[in-house]
Design a protein around this motif. Structure first.
Motif, mmCIF file in Angstrom:
data_model
loop_
_atom_site.group_PDB
_atom_site.id
_atom_site.type_symbol
_atom_site.label_atom_id
_atom_site.label_comp_id
_atom_site.label_asym_id
_atom_site.label_seq_id
_atom_site.Cartn_x
_atom_site.Cartn_y
_atom_site.Cartn_z
ATOM 1 N N THR A 55 0.863 -1.074 -0.038
ATOM 2 C CA THR A 55 0.343 0.017 0.061
ATOM 3 C C THR A 55 0.722 1.290 -0.025
ATOM 4 O O THR A 55 0.433 2.211 -0.391
ATOM 5 C CB THR A 55 -0.898 -0.050 1.258
ATOM 6 O OG1 THR A 55 -0.355 -0.135 2.288
ATOM 7 C CG2 THR A 55 -1.899 -1.098 1.184
ATOM 8 N N GLU A 56 2.285 1.134 0.350
ATOM 9 C CA GLU A 56 2.975 2.384 0.503
ATOM 10 C C GLU A 56 3.588 2.533 -1.141
ATOM 11 O O GLU A 56 3.607 3.638 -1.719
ATOM 12 C CB GLU A 56 4.139 2.219 1.240
ATOM 13 C CG GLU A 56 3.671 2.647 2.686
ATOM 14 C CD GLU A 56 5.000 2.297 3.607
ATOM 15 O OE1 GLU A 56 6.375 2.005 2.960
ATOM 16 O OE2 GLU A 56 4.815 2.767 4.830
ATOM 17 N N ALA A 57 3.742 1.351 -1.813
ATOM 18 C CA ALA A 57 4.260 1.587 -3.252
ATOM 19 C C ALA A 57 2.762 1.898 -4.282
ATOM 20 O O ALA A 57 3.240 2.600 -5.217
ATOM 21 C CB ALA A 57 4.694 0.200 -3.729
ATOM 22 N N ILE A 58 1.707 1.555 -3.837
ATOM 23 C CA ILE A 58 0.707 2.059 -4.689
ATOM 24 C C ILE A 58 -0.516 2.269 -3.833
ATOM 25 O O ILE A 58 -1.241 1.435 -3.291
ATOM 26 C CB ILE A 58 0.232 0.512 -5.570
ATOM 27 C CG1 ILE A 58 1.453 0.215 -6.459
ATOM 28 C CG2 ILE A 58 -0.986 1.055 -6.450
ATOM 29 C CD1 ILE A 58 1.202 -1.046 -7.074
ATOM 30 N N PRO A 59 -0.364 3.502 -3.129
ATOM 31 C CA PRO A 59 -1.485 3.947 -2.036
ATOM 32 C C PRO A 59 -2.600 4.023 -2.426
ATOM 33 O O PRO A 59 -3.582 4.278 -1.705
ATOM 34 C CB PRO A 59 -0.603 5.112 -1.487
ATOM 35 C CG PRO A 59 0.092 5.623 -2.690
ATOM 36 C CD PRO A 59 0.528 4.450 -3.447
ATOM 37 N N LYS A 60 -3.047 4.430 -3.791
ATOM 38 C CA LYS A 60 -4.363 4.782 -4.132
ATOM 39 C C LYS A 60 -4.883 3.641 -5.220
ATOM 40 O O LYS A 60 -5.175 4.342 -6.445
ATOM 41 C CB LYS A 60 -4.375 6.251 -4.925
ATOM 42 C CG LYS A 60 -4.363 7.290 -3.438
ATOM 43 C CD LYS A 60 -4.432 8.637 -4.209
ATOM 44 C CE LYS A 60 -4.002 9.800 -3.127
ATOM 45 N NZ LYS A 60 -4.250 10.885 -3.215
ATOM 46 N N ALA A 61 -4.843 2.446 -4.819
ATOM 47 C CA ALA A 61 -5.432 1.222 -5.754
ATOM 48 C C ALA A 61 -6.715 1.175 -5.850
ATOM 49 O O ALA A 61 -7.697 1.475 -4.837
ATOM 50 C CB ALA A 61 -4.591 -0.016 -5.294
ATOM 51 N N THR A 62 -7.197 0.886 -7.103
ATOM 52 C CA THR A 62 -8.421 -0.017 -7.004
ATOM 53 C C THR A 62 -8.380 -1.452 -7.226
ATOM 54 O O THR A 62 -7.414 -1.904 -7.641
ATOM 55 C CB THR A 62 -9.286 0.804 -8.126
ATOM 56 O OG1 THR A 62 -8.486 0.579 -9.385
ATOM 57 C CG2 THR A 62 -9.155 2.226 -7.944
ATOM 58 N N PRO A 88 7.753 4.147 -2.648
ATOM 59 C CA PRO A 88 8.992 3.170 -2.856
ATOM 60 C C PRO A 88 8.517 1.736 -2.889
ATOM 61 O O PRO A 88 7.493 1.204 -2.229
ATOM 62 C CB PRO A 88 9.859 3.379 -1.638
ATOM 63 C CG PRO A 88 8.966 4.071 -0.505
ATOM 64 C CD PRO A 88 7.910 4.844 -1.297
ATOM 65 N N ILE A 89 9.403 1.142 -3.537
ATOM 66 C CA ILE A 89 9.057 -0.497 -3.809
ATOM 67 C C ILE A 89 9.804 -0.971 -2.934
ATOM 68 O O ILE A 89 11.133 -1.333 -3.185
ATOM 69 C CB ILE A 89 9.062 -0.947 -5.237
ATOM 70 C CG1 ILE A 89 8.149 0.005 -6.120
ATOM 71 C CG2 ILE A 89 8.865 -2.377 -5.473
ATOM 72 C CD1 ILE A 89 8.272 -0.212 -7.701
ATOM 73 N N GLN A 90 9.444 -1.894 -2.074
ATOM 74 C CA GLN A 90 10.449 -2.692 -1.181
ATOM 75 C C GLN A 90 10.537 -4.136 -1.685
ATOM 76 O O GLN A 90 9.666 -4.703 -2.248
ATOM 77 C CB GLN A 90 9.788 -2.674 0.119
ATOM 78 C CG GLN A 90 10.424 -3.647 1.269
ATOM 79 C CD GLN A 90 11.577 -2.690 1.882
ATOM 80 O OE1 GLN A 90 11.244 -1.555 2.118
ATOM 81 N NE2 GLN A 90 12.532 -3.273 2.469
ATOM 82 N N LEU A 91 11.546 -4.442 -1.595
ATOM 83 C CA LEU A 91 12.322 -5.657 -2.584
ATOM 84 C C LEU A 91 12.305 -6.657 -1.417
ATOM 85 O O LEU A 91 12.550 -6.394 -0.316
ATOM 86 C CB LEU A 91 13.454 -5.525 -3.299
ATOM 87 C CG LEU A 91 13.467 -4.605 -4.659
ATOM 88 C CD1 LEU A 91 14.819 -4.477 -5.141
ATOM 89 C CD2 LEU A 91 12.373 -5.028 -5.426
ATOM 90 N N PRO A 92 12.097 -7.895 -1.619
ATOM 91 C CA PRO A 92 12.430 -9.100 -0.866
ATOM 92 C C PRO A 92 13.600 -9.027 -0.181
ATOM 93 O O PRO A 92 13.819 -9.301 0.921
ATOM 94 C CB PRO A 92 12.169 -10.284 -1.504
ATOM 95 C CG PRO A 92 11.250 -9.834 -2.722
ATOM 96 C CD PRO A 92 11.669 -8.487 -2.956
ATOM 97 N N THR A 93 14.768 -8.427 -0.759
ATOM 98 C CA THR A 93 16.074 -8.505 -0.303
ATOM 99 C C THR A 93 16.208 -7.340 0.891
ATOM 100 O O THR A 93 17.495 -7.353 1.670
ATOM 101 C CB THR A 93 17.113 -8.149 -1.373
ATOM 102 O OG1 THR A 93 16.698 -6.994 -1.919
ATOM 103 C CG2 THR A 93 16.819 -9.146 -2.375
ATOM 104 N N GLY A 94 15.301 -6.581 0.940
ATOM 105 C CA GLY A 94 15.295 -5.507 1.776
ATOM 106 C C GLY A 94 15.540 -4.034 1.173
ATOM 107 O O GLY A 94 15.694 -3.064 1.743
#
Length: 141
Positions: A55-62, A88-94
């Motif tokens: 939700t931080e990466a795509i905060p206004k989703a539908t 920001p996009i959080q990657l699995p690597t951190g």
């Protein structure tokens, strides 16, 4: 409408409105989620953290449903998750990637098994390559 359908609908509403408090109330403490990008996630707190990064990466989703089902204690949705990548996009690597500003329209399916009003088992399926391609993050040939 049964309990599973109601809980799934509330989850979709909470995710598309970045409502982490509601998301937390919808999962059992020992819930397990399976996602294409993070694999198996165990426990409510870890699942809420997953949704926080999304939700931080795509905060206004539908979410536009294509099909919705309920069978017994499980609700199933197939549809299109859409929104602009403004966070920001959080990657699995951190690692973290900066926002691209691009819009994604991802076809996906999720299943939620519910017991006593809370999700105990959650499975999410979407094409990670399609996601990365729409964000312009794949190498161009």
């Amino acid at each position: 409408m049964g309990e599973a359908r109601d809980v799934m609908d509330r989850l979709t509403e909470a995710v598309t409105h970045s409502d982490l408090k509601t998301i937390a109330t919808l999962y059992a403490e020992d819930a397990v989620a399976l996602t294409p990008d993070e694999g198996e996630i165990k426990g409510r707190d870890a699942i809420v953290e997953y949704w926080r990064t999304m939700t931080e990466a795509i905060p206004k989703a539908t979410f536009t449903p294509r099909t919705q089902y309920e069978t017994g204690d499980t609700a199933i949705d197939e549809g299109i998750f859409s929104g602009a990548n403004t966070g920001p996009i959080q990657l699995p690597t951190g690692e973290t990637l900066p926002a691209t500003g691009k819009t994604v329209n991802l076809r996906g399916t999720d299943l939620a098994t519910v017991k006593d009003g809370r999700i105990t088992d959650y499975r999410l399926y979407f094409d990670q390559m399609e996601f990365l391609d729409q964000l312009g993050l794949l190498p161009q040939p």
